[in-house]
Design a protein around this motif. Sequence first.
Motif, PDB file in Angstrom:
ATOM      1  N   GLU A  53       2.793   3.056   3.077  1.00 46.03           N
ATOM      2  CA  GLU A  53       2.648   2.372   4.369  1.00 46.03           C
ATOM      3  C   GLU A  53       3.864   2.541   5.274  1.00 46.03           C
ATOM      4  OE1 GLU A  53       3.508  -2.100   2.533  1.00 46.03           O
ATOM      5  OE2 GLU A  53       1.598  -1.643   3.433  1.00 46.03           O
TER       6      GLU A  53
ATOM      7  N   ARG B  52       0.864  -1.171   0.000  1.00 46.94           N
ATOM      8  CA  ARG B  52       0.000   0.000   0.000  1.00 46.94           C
ATOM      9  C   ARG B  52       0.906   1.229   0.000  1.00 46.94           C
ATOM     10  NH1 ARG B  52      -1.512  -4.363   2.214  1.00 46.94           N
ATOM     11  NH2 ARG B  52      -3.578  -5.164   1.685  1.00 46.94           N
TER      12      ARG B  52
ATOM     13  N   GLN C 137       1.253   8.812   0.648  1.00 46.70           N
ATOM     14  CA  GLN C 137       0.213   8.001   0.037  1.00 46.70           C
ATOM     15  C   GLN C 137      -0.220   8.503  -1.336  1.00 46.70           C
ATOM     16  OE1 GLN C 137      -3.098   7.612   2.715  1.00 46.70           O
ATOM     17  NE2 GLN C 137      -1.810   6.935   4.398  1.00 46.70           N
TER      18      GLN C 137
END
Length: 150
Positions: free
Chosen positions: A81, A78, A86
């Motif tokens: 992470e 992800r 992000q």
Amino acid sequence: MSDTFKRLEQAGVDSRHPLEEILASVRFNAEGLIPAIAQQHDSGEVLMMAWMNREALEETLKTGRVCYWSRSRGKLWRKGESSGQQQHLERAALDCDGDTLLLQVEQTGPACHTGRRSCFYVALEEDRARITSAPLIDPTILYGASGKQD
């Protein structure tokens, strides 16, 4: 090319097609992966390229947070992470024969593990390679001394 993508060539603008049918027709490579190009949605800046398997693609579409497949770790990754940097999905599109993804994202901070905004900072010129950007953040700040990178 799959029959599905052949049919899509003739599809009208704004026609709708079942997502499951499209995902079943995506042309993943022999390792079950598809290249995914991340682009900043508002500026068009190309940020990075990574790999997705079907699970990562489905998670990304479901949650809106971009998830890739880490070939080095052999597991879902992800984005952000470990660094906190992000990617949030704005739009996703497949190319015409279903073997490459374009992810238009909202990137928080640098996308590259080097601390740069984009992974594409080595310009190849006539007789040399030229570095086109400096890190925004020191990678050791992003990942600590362990060097674990997203």
